[in-house]
Write an enzyme that holds these catalytic residues in place. Structure first.
Site, PDB file in Angstrom:
ATOM      1  N   CYS A 150       1.074  -1.115  -0.278  1.00  0.00           N
ATOM      2  CA  CYS A 150       0.385  -0.306  -0.056  1.00  0.00           C
ATOM      3  C   CYS A 150       0.982   1.165   0.330  1.00  0.00           C
ATOM      4  CB  CYS A 150      -0.911   0.055   1.542  1.00  0.00           C
ATOM      5  SG  CYS A 150      -1.511  -1.749   1.967  1.00  0.00           S
ATOM      6  N   GLU A 228      -7.335   9.609   1.368  1.00  0.00           N
ATOM      7  CA  GLU A 228      -7.410   8.782   0.609  1.00  0.00           C
ATOM      8  C   GLU A 228      -7.784   8.173  -0.587  1.00  0.00           C
ATOM      9  OE1 GLU A 228      -3.364   7.012   1.484  1.00  0.00           O
ATOM     10  OE2 GLU A 228      -4.244   5.117   1.524  1.00  0.00           O
TER      11      GLU A 228
END
Length: 352
Positions: A150, A228
């Site tokens: 990630c 995000e």
């Protein structure tokens, strides 16, 4: 036109910082949010290549070389987007956000600033996923278990990682280049050795817009969090490839089947009851992840690929004391048209 973001209530002197605390800033300036240079050769931009294997780029540093977590907080320049994942600002001189600025949560910036990210899922020939546990030394969300890798696409990378929103759909070469870069830096995996066609082998599925405060690590007054637009990427390889994790990034890893992961996340036995899970991973799995995994063939064929940006709130334990019910999906989100984000964030314009 130069875009910058000012924090109207952070007019205080710097208090300093440690590995666990962000700097107090009076504004998002060059190291946090500013206008990026239009020329690749500009001395104010550090340019990195995704790996050290390209003979044509020997004058550039391999990403992560001689850098620690604090270094990356300052040098990683994130891609600022709006709630629809449109890049903020003109393509020639977009605003850029430091990793530190993009993850600093305070009462004045309760969700920091929305930026682009990816969650990469790697599977072997038996559809076992490479599951990783973030290192204890990670500044944000240490010790949590999550999907394979990630991270964020960045400005100033070679090859370029800045996709221009929906015009790149569904290929998104920039995001996929970022996944290759981070897999090598975090896991010691050079996916270029296994992927013959980057644009086709790695399958983009969908995007999620989420936020989460790192209260599990730092308590209700946490100064860290995530906000995000997260691209979901799937890749299946014909073998279980070797992994050589970077100890500053990854604590441990394991290849798991779908049923094994369900058992781990259920946490109803002594071995698994105290495991921590990243809030984005939990959100992804609850909103399609299990189904995409179960139908791997369909997923890799593009059956579930779409252009939606699905919003979700974090689990209740990831709300800081200053994350209020009055906040909305637009909190911490910049707009190219209105040039505003939240009451604590405003976009100032000036001309060169």
């Amino acid at each position: 036109m130069i875009f910058s973001v000012c924090l109207t209530q952070l007019q205080r002197s710097a208090l300093g910082f440690s590995v666990r605390a962000p700097r107090r800033l009076s504004s998002f300036s060059l190291s946090t949010l500013s206008s990026s240079p239009s020329s690749p050769s500009s001395p104010t931009t550090r340019r990195f290549m995704s790996s050290d294997d390209d003979d044509n780029n020997k004058n550039h540093h391999a990403y992560g070389t001689d850098m620690n977590q604090e270094d990356m907080m300052e040098s990683d320049m994130l891609i600022v987007v709006d709630e629809n994942d449109a890049n903020i600002g003109p393509a020639a001189r977009p605003p850029v956000l430091s990793k530190r600025g993009g993850h600093t949560f305070t009462p004045e910036t309760p969700r920091a600033v929305l930026h682009r990210a990816f969650s990469f899922f790697l599977f072997d020939e038996n559809a076992k996923m490479l599951l990783t546990q973030r290192a204890a030394s990670k500044i944000t969300f240490p010790n949590v278990w999550t999907n394979t890798c990630c991270s964020h696409p960045l400005h100033g990378m070679i090859p370029n990682e800045v996709d221009q929103g929906d015009t790149a759909h569904p290929v998104f070469p920039g995001i996929k280049q970022a996944a290759l870069r981070k897999c090598k830096q975090e896991l010691g995996i050079n996916l270029g050795q296994y992927v013959s066609d980057l644009t086709d082998d790695i399958k983009f599925v969908t995007k999620f817009h989420y936020w989460a405060a790192d209260t599990v690590t730092y308590g209700k007054e946490t100064v860290w969090g995530e906000h995000e637009v997260d691209y979901i990427l799937f890749l299946q390889l014909p073998t279980q490839i070797p992994v050589n994790p970077n100890s500053e990034e990854v604590q441990t890893y394991k290849w798991v089947s779908l049923d094994e992961l369900k058992h781990m996340m259920k946490g109803d036995d002594d071995e698994h009851k105290d495991l921590l899970w990243s809030p984005w991973f939990r959100g992804i799995m609850d909103r399609g992840g299990w189904d995409w995994w179960a139908d791997m063939e369909g997923t890799l064929a593009g059956k579930y690929t779409n252009d939606k940006v699905t919003f979700f709130e974090p689990p209740a334990e990831h709300y800081a004391s200053y994350n209020l019910h009055s906040h909305s999906r637009q909190t911490g989100v910049l707009s190219s048209t209105s040039a505003t984000a939240t009451p604590a964030l405003t976009t100032a314009k000036s001309t060169n």
